[in-house]
Scaffold this motif. Structure first.
Motif, PDB file in Angstrom:
ATOM      1  N   ASP A 350       0.806  -1.217   0.000  1.00 33.20           N
ATOM      2  CA  ASP A 350       0.000   0.000   0.000  1.00 33.20           C
ATOM      3  C   ASP A 350       0.841   1.270   0.000  1.00 33.20           C
ATOM      4  OD1 ASP A 350      -2.233  -1.560   0.018  1.00 33.20           O
ATOM      5  OD2 ASP A 350      -2.607  -1.381   2.178  1.00 33.20           O
ATOM      6  N   GLU A 362      -0.149  -4.907  -5.362  1.00 38.94           N
ATOM      7  CA  GLU A 362      -0.636  -4.220  -6.552  1.00 38.94           C
ATOM      8  C   GLU A 362       0.424  -4.218  -7.640  1.00 38.94           C
ATOM      9  OE1 GLU A 362      -2.914  -0.123  -7.956  1.00 38.94           O
ATOM     10  OE2 GLU A 362      -1.894  -0.166  -6.018  1.00 38.94           O
ATOM     11  N   ARG A 398      -4.413  -6.897  -8.261  1.00 34.10           N
ATOM     12  CA  ARG A 398      -3.634  -7.623  -7.255  1.00 34.10           C
ATOM     13  C   ARG A 398      -3.034  -8.869  -7.915  1.00 34.10           C
ATOM     14  NH1 ARG A 398      -3.572  -7.183  -1.827  1.00 34.10           N
ATOM     15  NH2 ARG A 398      -3.080  -9.002  -0.549  1.00 34.10           N
ATOM     16  N   ILE A 413      -8.193  -4.944  -7.137  1.00 35.84           N
ATOM     17  CA  ILE A 413      -8.283  -4.117  -5.940  1.00 35.84           C
ATOM     18  C   ILE A 413      -9.393  -3.092  -6.108  1.00 35.84           C
ATOM     19  CG2 ILE A 413      -7.027  -2.461  -4.500  1.00 35.84           C
ATOM     20  CD1 ILE A 413      -4.435  -3.874  -5.392  1.00 35.84           C
ATOM     21  N   LYS A 414      -9.481  -2.547  -7.300  1.00 31.30           N
ATOM     22  CA  LYS A 414     -10.480  -1.525  -7.561  1.00 31.30           C
ATOM     23  C   LYS A 414     -11.883  -2.122  -7.525  1.00 31.30           C
ATOM     24  CE  LYS A 414      -7.397   1.055 -10.625  1.00 31.30           C
ATOM     25  NZ  LYS A 414      -7.208   1.563 -11.992  1.00 31.30           N
TER      26      LYS A 414
END
Length: 524
Positions: A350, A362, A398, A413-414
């Protein structure tokens, strides 16, 4: 990559590509689609003449032109003509309804809309006065179209006198392609000329495209996939067929009829083809290879056993390029692939710290060549900075980088949904449902389907004292959303799971899946 495909840096533009194509492959057959049969030299001429018609209509360098058409010559001519004179085309998803069309026109500032007559009635639910639109060209008009308020509406004009290509630079915007937002409205991706050139060269290299190949796609020209297929054929000097639509029963006969050697399939299309009865047509063709991003490993194996066609996996997005891919001799399947030359990739946490192999994080990407990636989001500098922070493009996906360098997809992730090859903004679907008088709150999220893709599910809380059946809510969506974005599942709940500060905990809904007895539009 073949050295003969490499244009000098300053010529990595649409005019540069079309001029090279005409010079090297002029008399060779090039393109076949409804309304056009071109040789390679014809592409530059078509761009110059459509550019002349656009100039005569007042379109200047830097202007935006929206185009909403099926796979037919007028759509491609518009894109090429804009690129030739330095305007930016804005392809519009042909499933878009009035509110989406209005948003795209207003957000892009398009002065001209090229639209097929079949879609013209959708403008009735769009407030064109709230956009910058000045004129509309109607493709295939069966009668003289009427003006819409102050917007002048005419039939598709004949090609104009050819004009010289504008002095466009590789960094100039070639097209604005809208990709669904995840926490807000769709964003317009600024795709420069050099990115389009690299899309074609990289994709052709992955697929091993040569001058004798015949490319064939059923995918729509409002997606980078099909636009990129044109660039592949232009770079390699081969032939390309654009078909109007995908048909499961007609797919293999169409491949045989066109003599296709390279095909383009999205993840859900492969299970659909495999669901067809096995027959001789699956082997009666010349197809040697295909691009199949998102195809499950088992489906890819079964597809090759039945059809003889090897499908390559790969990764790219509208904002990036073809950066990760498998190859015919890859040591294994079931992964996105390996990083291609000219790009960098990291898997980060992150805080953008790089993670070791085997740990999920990510995927962030960077290009070595200037303007091989998009330059940002149109009119949204804060979103551009967010996505390209620390000089890396943050994909929102991811992944895991494994010990042998292969990248394996884990999840997104989105907060987005992918169905039938389309990116769906859960936020946009939620806004439509919230407009229903009986709805108090709603959460839209993906659940898995039998076709190895996402299905759209909505958890709805009704206002106190109000009533609305799931079928009524789905019908409400029908006139306000593209067909692919209408929820398949609707679950009416007393409340949504929330955090202490009131945010909906969608992960809990996703983990819950589709409960027994949940309303299913396909069953209904």
């Amino acid at each position: 990559m073949k050295t003969e495909w490499l244009l000098p840096p300053g010529e990595r533009t649409l005019p540069g590509l079309l001029r090279r194509q005409a010079r090297l492959f002029g008399a060779r057959p090039f393109l076949s689609m409804p309304g056009a049969e071109w040789r390679h030299a014809d592409a530059a001429q078509a761009a110059a003449r459509r550019g002349g018609a656009l100039r005569a209509a007042g379109v200047e360098q830097g202007d935006r032109v929206a185009v909403m058409c099926p796979n037919r010559a007028e759509c491609l001519e518009t894109v090429l003509g804009c690129g030739w004179i330095g305007a930016a085309s804005v392809p519009v998803n042909s499933a878009s309804m009035g509110p989406q069309i209005q948003y795209l026109l207003a957000d892009s500032g398009a002065r001209l809309l090229v639209i097929d007559e079949a879609f013209l009635d959708r403008l009735e639910t769009a407030d064109l006065a709230a956009t910058g639109l000045q004129q509309v060209w109607v493709v295939g008009a069966s009668k003289a179209p009427a003006d819409i308020g102050a917007v002048r509406v005419t039939s598709w004009p004949a090609p104009g006198d050819p004009v010289e290509a504008a002095a466009v630079q590789p960094a100039d915007t070639f097209a604005i392609l809208y990709t669904s937002g995840t926490t807000g409205p769709s964003k317009g991706v600024l795709c420069p000329h050099a990115q389009y050139y690299w899309w074609g060269a990289n994709s052709a290299d992955v697929l091993g495209v040569g001058e004798d190949d015949v490319l064939c796609t059923t995918l729509p020209l409002f997606h980078i996939n099909a636009l990129n297929t044109f660039a592949q054929a232009a770079v390699a000097g081969c032939r390309v067929h654009f078909l109007e639509r995908f048909s499961a029963s007609g797919f293999w006969p169409a491949m045989a009829r066109t003599g296709a050697t390279v095909v383009y399939l999205l993840g859900a299309m492969v299970p659909i083809l495999l669901a067809q009865p096995a027959g001789a047509a699956e082997r009666d063709h010349r197809v040697r290879i295909g691009l199949g991003p998102g195809v499950p490993e088992a489906a890819g194996t079964a597809f090759r056993e039945r059809t003889g066609v090897l499908l390559l996996e790969g990764y790219g997005s509208t904002e990036t390029n073809f950066v990760i891919a498998t190859a015919p001799d890859s040591p294994r399947r079931g992964v996105m692939g390996w990083l291609r030359a000219g790009f960098e990739a990291r898997v980060v946490d992150d805080a953008d710290n790089e993670l070791p192999a085997g740990e999920a994080g990510e995927l962030v990407l960077r290009a070595g060549e200037p303007f091989a990636f998009a330059t940002g989001y149109f009119g949204k500098p804060e979103k551009t900075v967010e996505a390209w922070r620390n000089l890396w493009f943050h994909t929102g996906d991811r992944v895991v980088r494994e010990a042998d360098g292969a990248f394996r997809f884990v999840d997104r992730i989105k907060d987005a949904i992918r169905r039938r090859g389309e990116n769906i903004s859960s936020w946009e679907v939620e806004q439509v449902l919230m407009a229903h008088a009986a709805v108090a709150s709603v959460a839209v999220y993906p659940v898995r389907s039998e076709l190895a893709e996402d299905e759209v599910m909505a958890a709805v809380v009704l206002r106190e004292g109000a009533s609305a059946a799931p079928a009524e809510l789905a019908a409400f969506c029908t006139a306000r959303l593209p067909k692919f974005a209408i929820p398949r599942y609707i679950d009416v709940l007393p409340e949504l799971p929330r955090t202490e500060n009131g945010k909906v905990q969608k992960y809990k809904l996703r983990e819950r899946g589709v409960p027994p007895g949940c309303w299913d539009r396909s069953a209904a």
